[in-house]
Design a protein around this motif. Structure first.
Motif, mmCIF file in Angstrom:
data_model
loop_
_atom_site.group_PDB
_atom_site.id
_atom_site.type_symbol
_atom_site.label_atom_id
_atom_site.label_comp_id
_atom_site.label_asym_id
_atom_site.label_seq_id
_atom_site.Cartn_x
_atom_site.Cartn_y
_atom_site.Cartn_z
ATOM 1 N N VAL A 150 0.665 -1.231 0.170
ATOM 2 C CA VAL A 150 0.019 0.035 0.046
ATOM 3 C C VAL A 150 0.700 1.353 -0.028
ATOM 4 N N TRP A 205 -0.303 3.754 10.200
ATOM 5 C CA TRP A 205 -1.503 2.981 9.972
ATOM 6 C C TRP A 205 -2.251 2.523 11.283
ATOM 7 N N SER A 247 3.131 -9.189 14.728
ATOM 8 C CA SER A 247 2.699 -8.638 13.796
ATOM 9 C C SER A 247 0.933 -9.066 14.023
ATOM 10 N N TYR A 255 -9.914 -7.252 6.220
ATOM 11 C CA TYR A 255 -8.602 -7.703 5.960
ATOM 12 C C TYR A 255 -7.772 -7.931 7.526
ATOM 13 N N HIS A 256 -7.406 -9.275 7.446
ATOM 14 C CA HIS A 256 -6.893 -9.654 8.566
ATOM 15 C C HIS A 256 -5.369 -10.227 8.701
ATOM 16 N N GLU A 310 -13.674 -7.800 11.369
ATOM 17 C CA GLU A 310 -13.307 -6.240 11.933
ATOM 18 C C GLU A 310 -14.485 -5.654 12.539
ATOM 19 N N ASN A 319 -10.419 -1.650 7.123
ATOM 20 C CA ASN A 319 -9.908 -2.095 5.580
ATOM 21 C C ASN A 319 -10.934 -1.769 4.547
ATOM 22 N N VAL A 361 -6.947 -5.462 15.551
ATOM 23 C CA VAL A 361 -5.689 -4.916 15.260
ATOM 24 C C VAL A 361 -5.846 -3.401 14.890
ATOM 25 N N MET A 362 -6.715 -2.823 14.140
ATOM 26 C CA MET A 362 -6.779 -1.453 13.860
ATOM 27 C C MET A 362 -7.621 -0.845 15.005
ATOM 28 N N GLU A 367 -8.832 2.874 2.957
ATOM 29 C CA GLU A 367 -8.224 2.821 4.388
ATOM 30 C C GLU A 367 -8.582 3.800 5.070
#
Ligand code: KE4
Length: 434
Positions: free
Chosen positions: A25, A61, A116, A144-145, A206, A211, A241-242, A405
Motif C-alpha cells: 500500500v 496505519w 505482527s 483484512y486480517h 473487523e 480496511n 488490530v486496527m 483505508e
C-alpha cells in the motif's frame, strides 16, 4: 526544476526492494505519484526526503496514537534498549504489558504477544480450529486480517462454495475451508450457519472495518454473529488490530457492549497501538481456549522476537499514556471536529461526501451515504478520490493512499492542524465540484 529526492529514492529502492516498498500500500499504486520517503517525524507531522512537512493522518496505519516521538515513550524505549535488545527468554515487562492489555480488554483472561497482526490473526484461526476440532472459518468481504494463506480469500460463487485465493501462491485447498460472506448481511450469515454450523471453528470479523475505510458492523449484525457462534459452538474472533485501544480505551468490543449488554468475543486479535509503533501484536481469550496453546496444549505457536523487550517497553509506555483520565474524550472530540469540518466543507462545495469516526479513527467516502459493505464502498469514484488525495498531499496533508483505508488522529494533532486540514480540503472540494 528542483530534484525531487523522493523520486531519486524511489528509483533506487525499486532496484533492491520489490516495488520499492516493504508493504504494497505504501507504493501509491492506487493513487499514482511518488511515495513520500519519511526522513523524520515528530508529533502530528513527518518530513519527507525534500524536507517537506506533512500533517500525518496515517500515523503508521494506527499505532502512533500519541503522535510521533512522545517523550515518555522515547525515554522508555531508550532505557529498554540500554538493558538489551532481545533475549529469547521471559522478562517481567512482558507480564506487565499482558496485565495492562487484559485490564483494558477484560473479555481476555490470557494473551500471547507476537510480532505482527498477521501473526496474531493467523494464530487465532489455528487456535479456533484446534480448540473446536473443526476446520471451517467465516470471514467477510472487505475485511483484512493480515496475509496468512487461509485469510487471503475472496467470496466463492455462492454460499455453498467456499473461498478462492486472492493471491498467487495460495493453493485452493488452503482456502477451501474459508467461507466469505457479505458484511452486515444477516440473512446470509444465518443461512451460512444453518448450512455449515456444525463444521465452523470460528468467525473472524473487523468490528469496525478500517480496511473498507470505515464501515461499522451494525449492532444487530454483531448481535447475530455472537448468538450464532454461541448456538453452533464456533468461536467469535474479533480482529481489533486496527480498532484496539484506538476507537476506545476498551477497544471496539467495549463500544458494542454499550448496545449489547455483556457482549464479548471469544478471541481478540490486537496490534498497532499496543506496540506504540514497534513490531508487537497479541491475541487472547478465555483461559480454557488459551491453554490449548503450546507448551500447555496441542496448538503450536512460537516466535524468536515475541515479547521483544524494546517493543514491550514502547507498548507499555503508550498504554500508560492513553489510559490517563480524559485522553480518549479529548481525542474523540478532536476527531469528531475534523470529520464535521470535512463534511461541512464538502457540503459547501456541493461534493457528495459521507464520513464517520469513533475515538481516534475516522473514514470518509465521496458518496452521499455511508456504505454498509464492500460492494457499496467500491462504488466510490477512484479517480475523484485520487484527485482529493493529491490535492491534499500538495497542500501538506497526508491521508491514506487508497480509498479503502481509514484515517487516524493523534493526541499531537492540534486545532490549527485540524483547521488547516479542513481549509485544504475545502480548496480541493472546490476543484472537484459536485
Ligand atoms: P500486520 O501484519 O500488517 O501488522 O497486521 C495485519 C492486519 C490485521 N488486521 C487488521 C484489521 C489490519 O488492519 C491489519 C493491517 N492493516 C494494514 C492497513 N490496512 C497495514 C498497512 C499495510 O498493510 O502496510
Amino acid at each position: 526544476m528542483k530534484t525531487d529526492l523522493n523520486d531519486m529514492l524511489m528509483a533506487r529502492a525499486r532496484q533492491v526492494i520489490p516495488g520499492g516498498v516493504n508493504s504494497p500500500v505504501r507504493a501509491f499504486r492506487a493513487v499514482g505519484g511518488t511515495p513520500r520517503f519519511v526522513q523524520r517525524a515528530k508529533g502530528a507531522y513527518f518530513w519527507d526526503a525534500n524536507d517537506t512537512r506533512y500533517i500525518d493522518y496515517i500515523g503508521s496505519w494506527g499505532p502512533m496514537i500519541l503522535g510521533h516521538g512522545h517523550p515518555a515513550v522515547e525515554e522508555a524505549v531508550r532505557q529498554a534498549a540500554a538493558d538489551g535488545f532481545s533475549f529469547g527468554a521471559p522478562t517481567e515487562r512482558e507480564i506487565e504489558l499482558a496485565e495492562e492489555i487484559l485490564a483494558l480488554v477484560p473479555s481476555m483472561e490470557m494473551l500471547r504477544l507476537v510480532n505482527s497482526g498477521t501473526e496474531a490473526g493467523m494464530t487465532a484461526i489455528r487456535l479456533a480450529r484446534g480448540a473446536t476440532g473443526r476446520n471451517k472459518i467465516i470471514k467477510f468481504e472487505g475485511c483484512y486480517h493480515g496475509h496468512a494463506d487461509a485469510l487471503l480469500v475472496k467470496a466463492g460463487s455462492g454460499l455453498a462454495t467456499f473461498g478462492n485465493p486472492t493471491s498467487a501462491g495460495v493453493p485452493p485447498e488452503v482456502v477451501q475451508h474459508t467461507l466469505v460472506l457479505e458484511y452486515n448481511n444477516i440473512a446470509q450469515l444465518e443461512e451460512a450457519f444453518a448450512q455449515h454450523g456444525k463444521d465452523l471453528a470460528g468467525l473472524i470479523i473487523e468490528p469496525i472495518a478500517g480496511n473498507m475505510n470505515f464501515v461499522r458492523a451494525t449492532v444487530e449484525f454483531t448481535r447475530r454473529c455472537r448468538e450464532l457462534c454461541t448456538q453452533h459452538g464456533a468461536l467469535l474472533i474479533y480482529d481489533e488490530v486496527m480498532t484496539g485501544c484506538r476507537v476506545a480505551l476498551g477497544s471496539a468490543q467495549s463500544v458494542y457492549a454499550r448496545s449489547i449488554p455483556g457482549f464479548e468475543p471469544d478471541i481478540t486479535v490486537m496490534g498497532k497501538v499496543i506496540g506504540g509503533g514497534m513490531p508487537l501484536a497479541a491475541f487472547g481469550g478465555k483461559r480454557a481456549v488459551m491453554e490449548q496453546l503450546a507448551p500447555l496444549g496441542p496448538v503450536y505457536q512460537a516466535g524468536t522476537l515475541s515479547g521483544n523487550p524494546v517493543a514491550t517497553a514502547c507498548g507499555l509506555a503508550t498504554l500508560r499514556e492513553i489510559k490517563k483520565p480524559g485522553f480518549f474524550d479529548a481525542l474523540a472530540a478532536k476527531t469528531r471536529r475534523l470529520v464535521d469540518g470535512l463534511t461541512a466543507a464538502a457540503a459547501a462545495e456541493g461534493v457528495p461526501f459521507s464520513a464517520d469516526c469513533e475515538g481516534g479513527m475516522f473514514g470518509f467516502f465521496l458518496l452521499p451515504e455511508l456504505p454498509q459493505n464492500y460492494a457499496q464502498v467500491m462504488t466510490s469514484d477512484g479517480a475523484r478520490f485520487n484527485q482529493l488525495f493529491h490535492g491534499l498531499l500538495d497542500r501538506g496533508v497526508y491521508i491514506a493512499p487508497a480509498l479503502y483505508e481509514a484515517g487516524f488522529v493523534s493526541a499531537a494533532h492540534n486545532e490549527d492542524d485540524i483547521a488547516a486540514t479542513v481549509a485544504a480540503a475545502r480548496e480541493v472540494f472546490a476543484q472537484l465540484g459536485g
